[in-house]
Design a protein around this motif. Structure first.
Motif, short mmCIF file in Angstrom:
data_model
loop_
_atom_site.label_atom_id
_atom_site.label_comp_id
_atom_site.label_asym_id
_atom_site.label_seq_id
_atom_site.Cartn_x
_atom_site.Cartn_y
_atom_site.Cartn_z
N ASP A 18 0.81 -1.22 0.00
CA ASP A 18 0.00 0.00 0.00
C ASP A 18 0.84 1.27 0.00
N SER A 21 1.86 1.91 -3.44
CA SER A 21 0.66 2.24 -4.22
C SER A 21 0.34 3.72 -4.12
N ASN A 24 2.86 5.72 -6.11
CA ASN A 24 2.58 5.67 -7.55
C ASN A 24 1.47 6.63 -7.95
N ARG A 25 0.45 6.73 -7.13
CA ARG A 25 -0.68 7.61 -7.47
C ARG A 25 -0.22 9.06 -7.59
N LEU A 56 1.05 -3.48 -9.01
CA LEU A 56 0.52 -2.14 -8.80
C LEU A 56 0.19 -1.41 -10.10
N GLU A 58 -1.84 -2.03 -12.37
CA GLU A 58 -3.26 -2.01 -12.69
C GLU A 58 -3.93 -0.74 -12.21
N GLU A 59 -3.29 -0.03 -11.28
CA GLU A 59 -3.84 1.24 -10.80
C GLU A 59 -3.61 2.36 -11.81
N MET A 60 -2.79 2.12 -12.82
CA MET A 60 -2.64 3.05 -13.93
C MET A 60 -3.74 2.74 -14.95
N THR A 61 -4.72 3.60 -15.05
CA THR A 61 -5.89 3.31 -15.88
C THR A 61 -6.00 4.19 -17.11
N HIS A 86 1.20 -3.61 -19.83
CA HIS A 86 0.12 -2.78 -19.29
C HIS A 86 0.24 -1.34 -19.78
#
Length: 207
Positions: A18, A21, A24-25, A56, A58-61, A86
């Motif tokens: 986390d 994560s 990264n955001r 992690l 997958e949190e890049m959308t 990805h």
């Protein structure tokens, strides 16, 4: 900033918990403010993987429309196919791709990926089709010819049906005899219509 031409993010942690994560955001907030960026450089960082970690990326959308995508990969012995796949899946309009395969001295302690490592997941990148219809130029920097590197390069030739030019710069420490073997292997991935150039260290720009 309507005239911004190039953007580079902070390193993105590919596998982690986390805390990473959240980091990264923050790194991904800035690209979301742009509809188009001429050149986007993403740094994919693979840390020692142990315990309760997850993929992690997958949190890049979403990514902006990109003309040139630079992928700086610090894999430290891990497979980087899933993370690269990805990113490319959200960058289908790129015309030029420039992977930079970085080897760090502090990665030597865990340079051998263990069987069952999380870096093999998700594995769909090896079988799922990806179309990069606009990709014309591929420039690979510091190729050493590892199994993980060649697995991705082989898929890139398949995904980019309109590829015209490929430049490969081999990493300085690779012996010339190994470079020749890699040249033959890479040419076997290629197609007659693709112009391929090779260099051993240094810089190899397109003409």
């Amino acid at each position: 900033m309507p005239h911004l031409q190039q953007l580079i993010t902070r390193p993105l942690i590919v596998y982690g918990g986390d805390m990473f994560s959240a980091r990264n955001r923050h790194s991904l907030m800035l690209p979301h403010h742009f509809h188009h960026i001429s050149k986007l450089i993403l740094i994919l960082l693979y840390l020692p993987v142990c315990g309760d970690k997850r993929f992690l990326m997958e949190e890049m959308t979403k990514l902006p429309n990109i003309t040139t995508l630079g992928l700086v990969v610090l894999a430290c012995g891990h497979s980087f196919g899933a993370g690269s796949f990805h990113v490319l899946r959200m960058s289908s309009g790129i015309r030029e791709l420039t992977p930079q395969l970085v080897t760090r001295s502090d990665c030597k302690a865990f340079a051998v990926c263990q069987s069952g490592c999380i870096c093999a997941e998700p594995s769909n990148w090896e079988t799922e089709d990806l179309v990069l219809p606009c990709l014309k130029e591929l420039a690979i920097n510091d190729l050493r010819g590892t199994e993980h590197e060649l697995a991705l390069v082989k898929r890139l030739f398949k995904w980019a049906a309109m590829l015209e030019r490929v430049a490969v710069i081999f990493e300085d420490s690779i012996a010339e005899s190994n470079c020749e073997e890699l040249r033959r292997l890479l040419l076997s991935f290629s197609r007659p219509a693709i112009c391929m150039k090779f260099s051993h260290g240094g810089c190899l720009p397109f003409d």
